[in-house]
Scaffold this motif. Structure first.
Motif, PDB file in Angstrom:
ATOM      1  N   GLU A  21       7.408   2.320   0.366  1.00  0.00           N
ATOM      2  CA  GLU A  21       7.865   1.002  -0.067  1.00  0.00           C
ATOM      3  C   GLU A  21       7.377   0.788  -1.488  1.00  0.00           C
ATOM      4  N   ALA A  38       9.717  -3.733  -5.269  1.00  0.00           N
ATOM      5  CA  ALA A  38       9.583  -5.070  -4.669  1.00  0.00           C
ATOM      6  C   ALA A  38       9.361  -6.212  -5.660  1.00  0.00           C
ATOM      7  N   PRO A  39      10.233  -6.356  -6.663  1.00  0.00           N
ATOM      8  CA  PRO A  39      10.081  -7.503  -7.567  1.00  0.00           C
ATOM      9  C   PRO A  39      10.516  -8.790  -6.868  1.00  0.00           C
ATOM     10  N   ASN A  40      10.252  -9.901  -7.501  1.00  0.00           N
ATOM     11  CA  ASN A  40      10.588 -11.188  -6.910  1.00  0.00           C
ATOM     12  C   ASN A  40      11.829 -11.776  -7.561  1.00  0.00           C
ATOM     13  N   HIS A  67       5.280  -4.296 -11.802  1.00  0.00           N
ATOM     14  CA  HIS A  67       6.410  -3.808 -11.004  1.00  0.00           C
ATOM     15  C   HIS A  67       6.902  -2.461 -11.526  1.00  0.00           C
ATOM     16  N   HIS A 110      11.261  -3.777  -0.908  1.00  0.00           N
ATOM     17  CA  HIS A 110      10.959  -4.989  -0.134  1.00  0.00           C
ATOM     18  C   HIS A 110      11.020  -6.196  -1.082  1.00  0.00           C
ATOM     19  N   GLY A 143      11.166  -9.581  -3.030  1.00  0.00           N
ATOM     20  CA  GLY A 143      10.574 -10.907  -2.799  1.00  0.00           C
ATOM     21  C   GLY A 143      11.682 -11.939  -2.908  1.00  0.00           C
ATOM     22  N   TYR A 188       4.717 -15.178   3.621  1.00  0.00           N
ATOM     23  CA  TYR A 188       4.728 -13.785   3.158  1.00  0.00           C
ATOM     24  C   TYR A 188       4.193 -12.824   4.234  1.00  0.00           C
ATOM     25  N   ASP A 243       5.912  -9.736   6.477  1.00  0.00           N
ATOM     26  CA  ASP A 243       5.407  -8.360   6.428  1.00  0.00           C
ATOM     27  C   ASP A 243       5.124  -7.837   7.836  1.00  0.00           C
ATOM     28  N   TYR A 252       2.639   1.533   1.194  1.00  0.00           N
ATOM     29  CA  TYR A 252       2.925   0.339   0.401  1.00  0.00           C
ATOM     30  C   TYR A 252       2.351   0.537  -0.983  1.00  0.00           C
ATOM     31  N   VAL A 285       1.509  -1.093  -3.875  1.00  0.00           N
ATOM     32  CA  VAL A 285       1.337  -2.487  -4.308  1.00  0.00           C
ATOM     33  C   VAL A 285      -0.008  -2.623  -5.052  1.00  0.00           C
ATOM     34  N   GLN A 337      -3.756  -7.117  -4.028  1.00  0.00           N
ATOM     35  CA  GLN A 337      -3.404  -7.394  -2.630  1.00  0.00           C
ATOM     36  C   GLN A 337      -4.205  -6.537  -1.641  1.00  0.00           C
ATOM     37  N   TYR A 381      -5.297  -8.601   1.314  1.00  0.00           N
ATOM     38  CA  TYR A 381      -4.095  -8.958   2.068  1.00  0.00           C
ATOM     39  C   TYR A 381      -3.647  -7.815   2.993  1.00  0.00           C
ATOM     40  N   PHE A 382      -3.613  -6.611   2.451  1.00  0.00           N
ATOM     41  CA  PHE A 382      -3.155  -5.493   3.294  1.00  0.00           C
ATOM     42  C   PHE A 382      -4.163  -5.155   4.388  1.00  0.00           C
TER      43      PHE A 382
HETATM   44  N1  ARG Z   1       6.950  -9.030  -4.110  1.00  0.00           N
HETATM   45  C1  ARG Z   1       5.541  -8.793  -4.160  1.00  0.00           C
HETATM   46  C2  ARG Z   1       5.012  -8.988  -5.573  1.00  0.00           C
HETATM   47  O1  ARG Z   1       5.751  -8.909  -6.524  1.00  0.00           O
HETATM   48  C3  ARG Z   1       5.167  -7.413  -3.709  1.00  0.00           C
HETATM   49  C4  ARG Z   1       5.586  -7.046  -2.326  1.00  0.00           C
HETATM   50  C5  ARG Z   1       4.740  -5.954  -1.751  1.00  0.00           C
HETATM   51  N2  ARG Z   1       5.168  -5.492  -0.484  1.00  0.00           N
HETATM   52  C6  ARG Z   1       4.898  -6.043   0.690  1.00  0.00           C
HETATM   53  N3  ARG Z   1       5.359  -5.479   1.774  1.00  0.00           N
HETATM   54  N4  ARG Z   1       4.168  -7.129   0.772  1.00  0.00           N
HETATM   55  O2  ARG Z   1       3.831  -9.235  -5.737  1.00  0.00           O
END
Ligand code: ARG
Length: 574
Positions: free
Chosen positions: A123, A126-128, A137, A163, A165, A313, A317, A335, A337, A341, A344-345
């Motif tokens: 994965e 994953a931009p927003n 990113h 993934h 956002g 969020y 996940d 992941y 990332v 985070q 978080y993970f």
């Molecule tokens: N969209 C998030 C960001 O830009 C990252 C996502 C990471 N992936 C996930 N499965 N949480 O910070």
């Protein structure tokens, strides 16, 4: 092809009765070939065998010498002891002939079926939606893309997931902003910056005015309830953003098998809540539902439902983990990332243990990467010094074109070459630092043709091409190559590196660390430069020339395959 590292590991495992993979992971390649081609640090076994390293070294050597002479095995020439190390000298005739045979018979040198039957999810990116694609990113995109390609090359059944956002309360705010000021903005031109403006503006207003905030929340509730107006607007934001993101993916030649982002899981969260509820894991806290993780040494609980019943969020996940386990039956789910985070993970991987079989929970892995800084300091949206990634990429391509025009004014299709060189510079720069470390992006360093850069590797490849051009691109027949002509120090050095290529790829997947391959490509390029400087390739003696031309061809081939796996394209001329 014979794998000497494996052969040595197997033999040591045999005499010590220690697991072969463990042994293999300790084997090193000495910097100085006086210390052999492979070395085994015996201190690694001192604890397990309860003996001092020199004693272990002696014992292993004795047994191995016996074994080798008994079996008349010629693959290892000799074993020496130096300090606590066992140094292995392999048979160079066998090495050279093995490597040449493999290179000549295999267009996809280094490719393997090692991962057959294993499912890997990578994965990345994953931009927003409605927010800028920032330099962080870019880093996940490039690391993930390299891992994706390398796992595939090693035979894993690999799925690349973006993934996105594309969900969350911020869309409630965006919808409100659009309702209030939509007519002031022409979103079609420079959509992301315009959307970002709207977002900043509505956020400020929310801080001042509770009523606006309440309306934003209501919009998100409506979006979750599939209200047509809200869904349409949200889709429009998404489409506009994707057009921008795709420009970047096209420039980088990055692809995904799935774009299932956060919104995809919006209707799959009930299952998460139910399953946690069933097991009595959910605690009410100020109206929200949380999972306490104290027992696992994680002091911050994981919130899975907000007090107003919305998902967050983390919930999405968690739903994604359940969905991916079912859909892809993954062995590993990576992941890529940023390290922000990390906690978080840890949290969601812990909660996942209540949701999916142990096999899947164990396969979850956070490939954490460090910050990217520009030479001027930390990149921050607040400070307003965010670089638009598309501008960064195009700017680098332009700079590359300037350099190329200066160095080689007569070059054909300069634009195409500049694109490969500019993008190659960025990709290499990004992948040359250990993933977890912070890094600095600086144009001048990245584009330096002499430094440890992408352009340097491309330039080395171009040199191999121009050697081949001198013999009209006729690659000598492998059967006519005499091994004796490739036994000088420089040729052997190159051959040894070529031999380890597959092992390097395996190491990348073991550590999820593409920088191992970047480092290797630099070493290979340097080894070629020494070979090229020390040995004349085009010479009177046809037999020696053929051998050297062949090795040049082999080096070019490995450089190109390796660079492609990182996401770097090779020009034939530059
Ligand atoms: N969209 C998030 C960001 O830009 C990252 C996502 C990471 N992936 C996930 N499965 N949480 O910070």
């Amino acid at each position: 092809m014979l794998n000497f590292k494996e052969i040595i590991a197997e033999k040591i495992a045999d005499v010590t009765k220690i697991n072969e993979d463990e042994i293999k992971s300790y084997i090193e390649i000495p910097k100085d070939s006086k210390n052999g081609d492979y070395a085994f640090p015996c201190f690694r076994l001192a604890k397990e065998l309860k003996k001092a390293p020199p004693i272990i070294a002696n014992e292993i050597k004795e047994k191995l010498d016996e074994m080798l002479s008994e079996n008349q095995d010629e693959k290892i020439e000799k074993i020496e002891i130096a300090g606590g190390y066992l140094n292995f000298f392999i048979n160079k005739n066998i090495l050279v002939s093995e490597v040449l045979k493999e290179i000549s018979s295999n267009e996809e040198y280094g490719k393997s079926e090692l991962g057959k039957g294993k499912n890997i999810i990578v994965e990345y990116s994953a931009p927003n939606i409605a927010k800028p694609f920032h330099i962080g990113h870019l880093r996940t995109t490039l690391i993930g893309n390299a891992l994706y390609r390398i796992y595939k090359y090693l035979g894993y059944n690999t799925t690349g997931i973006n993934h996105l956002g594309d969900y969350g309360t911020q869309f409630g705010k965006m919808i409100e902003a659009y309702k209030m000021w939509g007519n002031e903005y022409n979103l079609k031109e420079d959509p992301i910056n315009k959307m970002m403006d709207m977002y900043v503006r509505i956020n400020n207003l929310c801080k001042e005015d509770e009523n606006v905030l309440a309306r934003c929340r209501e919009n998100f509730r409506l979006l979750e309830a599939k209200d047509q107006y809200c869904v349409d607007l949200w889709n429009e934001f998404k489409d506009l953003s994707m057009v921008e993101f795709n420009k970047i993916y096209d420039l980088l030649d990055v692809k995904f098998d799935s774009y299932n982002g956060e919104s995809f899981y919006a209707d799959k969260i009930d299952e998460v809540i139910e399953k946690l509820e069933e097991q009595g894991k959910l605690i009410e806290s100020e109206g929200a539902k949380i999972v306490d993780l104290e027992y696992a040494g994680i002091n911050t609980p994981c919130i899975v439902q907000k007090s107003n019943g919305s998902s967050i969020y983390a919930t999405r996940d968690l739903a994604a983990i359940m969905y991916r386990a079912k859909t892809y039956d993954f062995d590993k789910c990576l992941y890529v990332v940023a390290y922000e985070q990390n906690l978080y993970f840890k949290q969601i991987f812990e909660v996942a243990k209540f949701l999916v079989d142990e096999k899947y929970a164990k396969g979850l892995e956070h490939v954490s990467y460090g910050m990217v800084n520009l030479p001027t300091g930390k990149m921050s949206t607040r400070l307003g010094n965010v670089v638009k990634i598309e501008d960064l990429l195009n700017g680098t391509i332009e700079k590359a074109e300037e350099i190329i025009s200066e160095k080689n004014p007569d070059l054909d299709n300069k634009e195409e070459v500049a694109k490969k060189v500019g993008i190659g510079a960025i990709v290499f720069n990004t992948l040359s630092t250990t993933t977890i470390k912070d890094q600095i992006f600086d144009w001048n360093t990245a584009l330096n043709f002499q430094g440890e850069t992408g352009p340097y590797i491309q330039y080395t490849y171009v040199r191999t091409k121009s050697v081949l051009e001198k013999v009209d691109n006729i690659i000598p027949n492998i059967d006519t190559i005499k091994i004796e002509n490739l036994k000088d120090e420089y040729s052997l050095n190159l051959i040894k590196l070529i031999h380890t290529f597959q092992d390097i790829l395996v190491q990348v997947t073991e550590k999820n660390e593409p920088s191992i391959l970047s480092r290797y490509l630099i070493d290979l390029s340097k080894a070629f430069s020494s070979f090229y400087n020390e040995n004349k390739i085009i010479i009177e003696d046809k037999e020696v020339q053929d051998a050297r031309v062949y090795l040049t061809y082999a080096t070019g081939k490995v450089l190109k395959i390796g660079a492609n796996l990182l996401g770097i394209k090779m020009p034939d001329k530059m």
